[in-house]
Design a protein around this motif. Structure first.
Motif, short mmCIF file in Angstrom:
data_model
loop_
_atom_site.label_atom_id
_atom_site.label_comp_id
_atom_site.label_asym_id
_atom_site.label_seq_id
_atom_site.Cartn_x
_atom_site.Cartn_y
_atom_site.Cartn_z
N ASP A 43 15.05 6.58 -29.84
CA ASP A 43 14.56 8.05 -30.79
C ASP A 43 13.22 8.06 -30.51
O ASP A 43 12.35 7.27 -30.30
N GLU A 102 9.90 10.29 -32.28
CA GLU A 102 9.32 11.07 -33.42
C GLU A 102 8.27 12.12 -33.04
O GLU A 102 7.11 11.42 -32.21
N ALA A 159 10.28 10.90 -42.88
CA ALA A 159 10.96 12.01 -42.20
C ALA A 159 12.36 11.46 -41.97
O ALA A 159 13.28 12.17 -42.12
N ASP A 160 12.51 9.98 -41.56
CA ASP A 160 13.95 9.57 -41.21
C ASP A 160 13.92 8.25 -40.77
O ASP A 160 12.67 7.83 -40.79
N ARG A 161 14.82 7.89 -40.09
CA ARG A 161 15.06 6.47 -39.56
C ARG A 161 15.05 6.79 -37.91
O ARG A 161 15.67 7.69 -37.49
N PHE A 162 14.15 5.98 -37.14
CA PHE A 162 14.26 5.93 -35.69
C PHE A 162 14.49 4.70 -35.10
O PHE A 162 14.00 3.73 -35.33
N GLU A 171 12.07 -2.07 -39.98
CA GLU A 171 13.15 -2.48 -40.60
C GLU A 171 13.28 -3.92 -40.67
O GLU A 171 12.69 -4.77 -39.77
N ARG A 180 19.43 9.56 -31.97
CA ARG A 180 19.59 10.79 -32.91
C ARG A 180 18.46 11.76 -32.89
O ARG A 180 18.51 12.68 -33.21
N HIS A 181 17.42 11.24 -32.19
CA HIS A 181 16.12 12.21 -32.33
C HIS A 181 15.44 12.35 -30.83
O HIS A 181 15.20 11.29 -29.98
N ARG A 230 11.36 3.11 -40.45
CA ARG A 230 11.78 4.30 -41.32
C ARG A 230 10.51 5.02 -41.78
O ARG A 230 9.52 4.42 -42.00
N ASP A 231 10.45 6.35 -42.07
CA ASP A 231 9.21 6.91 -42.77
C ASP A 231 9.71 8.08 -43.59
O ASP A 231 10.91 8.16 -43.83
N HIS A 277 2.49 10.10 -43.12
CA HIS A 277 3.61 9.34 -43.29
C HIS A 277 3.29 7.68 -43.37
O HIS A 277 2.30 7.47 -42.74
#
Length: 220
Positions: A174, A176, A167-170, A189, A4-5, A164-165, A184
């Motif tokens: 992914d 960042e 900003a989002d889940r990675f 997880e 997604r990233h 996770r942070d 952050h």
């Protein structure tokens, strides 16, 4: 793998042009080996560079003093060159890590020379040229990395597990991209340790005293 990233176009273009520090190039190459979308985008940028290198003047262009007049059909000709097939193939993955990492690690996960950072978090600094630092990070499931900001740019690519942070889940694949605007506290997880490849071009800015005191020792 659902990624997604992705990497930004400026980063991919800088990589294609050979303008990134080696540590950042390693992260980009590893992500591209895992990501169909970024691999196709990189191929397009490399095709642009190849077309330019073939000559500073496009096929069919006519020099007029310092200006270049483009002949009919020249633009279409260039665009035809830049068509990138959807079948761009990923680099092979052998064992635990994508191919671009293998030479830096010297083998699989068992060969990584980890160094403890405390609380179960470990790192392994990889041999790269000056300008930026690359490291593998091992974060136990449910464990957090100390809260920090950035004095420069940090690229973090997830190889296994997820974090996770703010900003989002990675998850796997992914990446960042963090800069001076991001503060952050990455947390792995539950259920699986998170292993990341990270590159930084400046020391991190930790909030707590103890991590700040240990920074010179751990080179983070």
């Amino acid at each position: 793998m659902s990624i997604r990233h992705h990497l930004s176009d400026p980063l991919l273009m800088a990589y294609a042009a050979g303008n990134l520090p080696e540590a950042f190039s390693l992260v980009v190459a590893t992500h591209v080996s895992m990501c169909d979308s970024c691999r196709a985008q990189l191929a397009a940028f490399e095709a642009v560079g190849g077309a330019v290198l073939e000559g500073t003047v496009l096929e069919g262009a006519v020099l007029e003093g310092d200006a270049v007049a483009m002949a009919d059909g020249a633009l279409e000709s260039l665009l035809a060159r830049l068509s990138v097939p959807d079948t761009a193939k990923p680099l092979a993955k052998r064992g635990d890590f994508p191919a671009p990492l293998l030479d830096y690690i010297g083998g699989g996960l068992a060969e990584v020379k980890w160094r403890s950072l405390g609380m179960g978090v470990r790192q392994a600094i990889l041999p790269t040229a000056k300008g930026a630092t690359a490291r593998l990070l091992y974060i136990p499931a449910g464990q957090a990395v100390p809260d920090h900001g950035h004095r420069g740019t940090e690229l973090t690519l997830v190889l296994r597990g997820a974090f996770r942070d703010a900003a989002d889940r990675f998850g796997p694949g992914d990446v960042e991209v963090a800069n001076e605007d991001l503060q952050h506290t990455p947390v792995a997880e539950a259920g699986e340790a998170c292993i990341c490849l990270a590159a930084t071009d400046a020391p991190l800015r930790f909030s707590a005293l103890i991590p700040r005191l240990l920074q010179p020792l751990f080179r983070i």
